[in-house]
Write a protein that holds these residues in place. Sequence first.
Motif, PDB file in Angstrom:
ATOM      1  N   GLY A   9       1.003   3.567  -3.570  1.00 28.54           N
ATOM      2  CA  GLY A   9       0.387   3.660  -4.877  1.00 28.54           C
ATOM      3  C   GLY A   9       1.415   3.568  -5.995  1.00 28.54           C
ATOM      4  O   GLY A   9       2.618   3.554  -5.753  1.00 28.54           O
ATOM      5  N   GLY A  10       0.910   3.499  -7.218  1.00 28.47           N
ATOM      6  CA  GLY A  10       1.803   3.431  -8.357  1.00 28.47           C
ATOM      7  C   GLY A  10       1.078   2.985  -9.602  1.00 28.47           C
ATOM      8  O   GLY A  10      -0.152   2.957  -9.640  1.00 28.47           O
ATOM      9  N   LEU A  11       1.858   2.656 -10.614  1.00 25.63           N
ATOM     10  CA  LEU A  11       1.337   2.181 -11.887  1.00 25.63           C
ATOM     11  C   LEU A  11       1.447   0.665 -11.920  1.00 25.63           C
ATOM     12  O   LEU A  11       2.521   0.103 -11.651  1.00 25.63           O
ATOM     13  N   GLN A  13      -0.174  -3.050 -14.037  1.00 22.57           N
ATOM     14  CA  GLN A  13      -0.942  -3.578 -15.158  1.00 22.57           C
ATOM     15  C   GLN A  13      -2.227  -4.234 -14.663  1.00 22.57           C
ATOM     16  O   GLN A  13      -2.299  -4.674 -13.510  1.00 22.57           O
ATOM     17  N   PRO A  14      -3.229  -4.303 -15.499  1.00 21.30           N
ATOM     18  CA  PRO A  14      -4.455  -5.019 -15.125  1.00 21.30           C
ATOM     19  C   PRO A  14      -4.142  -6.441 -14.669  1.00 21.30           C
ATOM     20  O   PRO A  14      -3.306  -7.120 -15.265  1.00 21.30           O
ATOM     21  N   GLY A  15      -4.796  -6.840 -13.578  1.00 25.81           N
ATOM     22  CA  GLY A  15      -4.520  -8.139 -12.990  1.00 25.81           C
ATOM     23  C   GLY A  15      -3.436  -8.122 -11.941  1.00 25.81           C
ATOM     24  O   GLY A  15      -3.257  -9.126 -11.228  1.00 25.81           O
ATOM     25  N   GLY A  16      -2.746  -7.013 -11.822  1.00 20.84           N
ATOM     26  CA  GLY A  16      -1.665  -6.898 -10.855  1.00 20.84           C
ATOM     27  C   GLY A  16      -2.157  -6.570  -9.453  1.00 20.84           C
ATOM     28  O   GLY A  16      -3.367  -6.476  -9.200  1.00 20.84           O
ATOM     29  N   SER A  17      -1.200  -6.394  -8.558  1.00 19.43           N
ATOM     30  CA  SER A  17      -1.506  -6.150  -7.148  1.00 19.43           C
ATOM     31  C   SER A  17      -0.698  -4.973  -6.612  1.00 19.43           C
ATOM     32  O   SER A  17       0.406  -4.686  -7.097  1.00 19.43           O
ATOM     33  N   LEU A  18      -1.264  -4.325  -5.618  1.00 10.28           N
ATOM     34  CA  LEU A  18      -0.577  -3.295  -4.853  1.00 10.28           C
ATOM     35  C   LEU A  18      -1.020  -3.409  -3.408  1.00 10.28           C
ATOM     36  O   LEU A  18      -2.144  -3.856  -3.133  1.00 10.28           O
ATOM     37  N   ARG A  19      -0.172  -2.974  -2.493  1.00 13.49           N
ATOM     38  CA  ARG A  19      -0.568  -2.863  -1.102  1.00 13.49           C
ATOM     39  C   ARG A  19      -0.381  -1.419  -0.657  1.00 13.49           C
ATOM     40  O   ARG A  19       0.734  -0.896  -0.671  1.00 13.49           O
ATOM     41  N   LEU A  20      -1.493  -0.814  -0.271  1.00 14.42           N
ATOM     42  CA  LEU A  20      -1.447   0.545   0.248  1.00 14.42           C
ATOM     43  C   LEU A  20      -1.289   0.515   1.761  1.00 14.42           C
ATOM     44  O   LEU A  20      -1.796  -0.390   2.425  1.00 14.42           O
ATOM     45  N   SER A  21      -0.591   1.511   2.272  1.00 15.74           N
ATOM     46  CA  SER A  21      -0.427   1.676   3.711  1.00 15.74           C
ATOM     47  C   SER A  21      -0.982   3.016   4.143  1.00 15.74           C
ATOM     48  O   SER A  21      -0.892   4.005   3.410  1.00 15.74           O
ATOM     49  N   CYS A  22      -1.536   3.037   5.335  1.00 18.80           N
ATOM     50  CA  CYS A  22      -2.040   4.260   5.958  1.00 18.80           C
ATOM     51  C   CYS A  22      -1.390   4.326   7.337  1.00 18.80           C
ATOM     52  O   CYS A  22      -1.754   3.564   8.242  1.00 18.80           O
ATOM     53  N   ALA A  23      -0.408   5.194   7.475  1.00 24.29           N
ATOM     54  CA  ALA A  23       0.352   5.284   8.717  1.00 24.29           C
ATOM     55  C   ALA A  23      -0.073   6.511   9.509  1.00 24.29           C
ATOM     56  O   ALA A  23      -0.269   7.585   8.942  1.00 24.29           O
ATOM     57  N   GLY A 118      -5.875  11.775   4.893  1.00 18.76           N
ATOM     58  CA  GLY A 118      -4.523  11.847   4.372  1.00 18.76           C
ATOM     59  C   GLY A 118      -4.487  12.620   3.060  1.00 18.76           C
ATOM     60  O   GLY A 118      -5.523  13.071   2.557  1.00 18.76           O
ATOM     61  N   GLN A 119      -3.297  12.733   2.499  1.00 15.56           N
ATOM     62  CA  GLN A 119      -3.122  13.508   1.266  1.00 15.56           C
ATOM     63  C   GLN A 119      -3.424  12.692   0.019  1.00 15.56           C
ATOM     64  O   GLN A 119      -3.552  13.242  -1.071  1.00 15.56           O
ATOM     65  N   GLY A 120      -3.516  11.390   0.167  1.00 19.43           N
ATOM     66  CA  GLY A 120      -3.848  10.515  -0.948  1.00 19.43           C
ATOM     67  C   GLY A 120      -2.637   9.932  -1.642  1.00 19.43           C
ATOM     68  O   GLY A 120      -1.538  10.496  -1.588  1.00 19.43           O
ATOM     69  N   THR A 121      -2.855   8.793  -2.300  1.00 23.05           N
ATOM     70  CA  THR A 121      -1.810   8.158  -3.107  1.00 23.05           C
ATOM     71  C   THR A 121      -2.458   7.695  -4.413  1.00 23.05           C
ATOM     72  O   THR A 121      -3.547   7.134  -4.415  1.00 23.05           O
ATOM     73  N   GLN A 122      -1.792   7.976  -5.512  1.00 24.56           N
ATOM     74  CA  GLN A 122      -2.340   7.685  -6.835  1.00 24.56           C
ATOM     75  C   GLN A 122      -2.133   6.221  -7.191  1.00 24.56           C
ATOM     76  O   GLN A 122      -1.017   5.696  -7.081  1.00 24.56           O
TER      77      GLN A 122
END
Length: 127
Positions: A9-11, A13-23, A118-122
């Motif tokens: 997770g993280g900050l 901008q609109p239109g951007g991308s992130l990849r979350l992982s669940c281990a 899990g504990q979550g990611t913002q």
Amino acid sequence: QLQLVESGGGLVQPGGSLRLSCAASGFTLDRYPIGWFRQAPGKEREGISCINSSGGNTHYADSVKGRFTISRNNAKNTVYLQMNNLKPEDTAVYYCAKLPSLMRDLCVLSDSPYNNWGQGTQVTVSS
């Protein structure tokens, strides 16, 4: 101890991308369907995507369909959520959880059958 740990997770901008992982820690993930959920402040938890144990069955909430992609790498004991074209309304804490192994071929977006949260990611989407 059976544990799922979210990261990525993280900050953005609109239109951007992130990849979350669940281990997974303390167990192997390959027998379990995994779901991704999110909860924004003042809102109920929302199921957004799930994947069955083999990866052959996936579902998405309408709010993320076409923008998010769930996948799994059982060799790495990890499930991913690729999030593209992020919008401010995607801002939330994102959680993963697993279904019982007897449900291994299923994939549901209702949170009631899930365990080992899990504990979550913002994730914050803001300019």
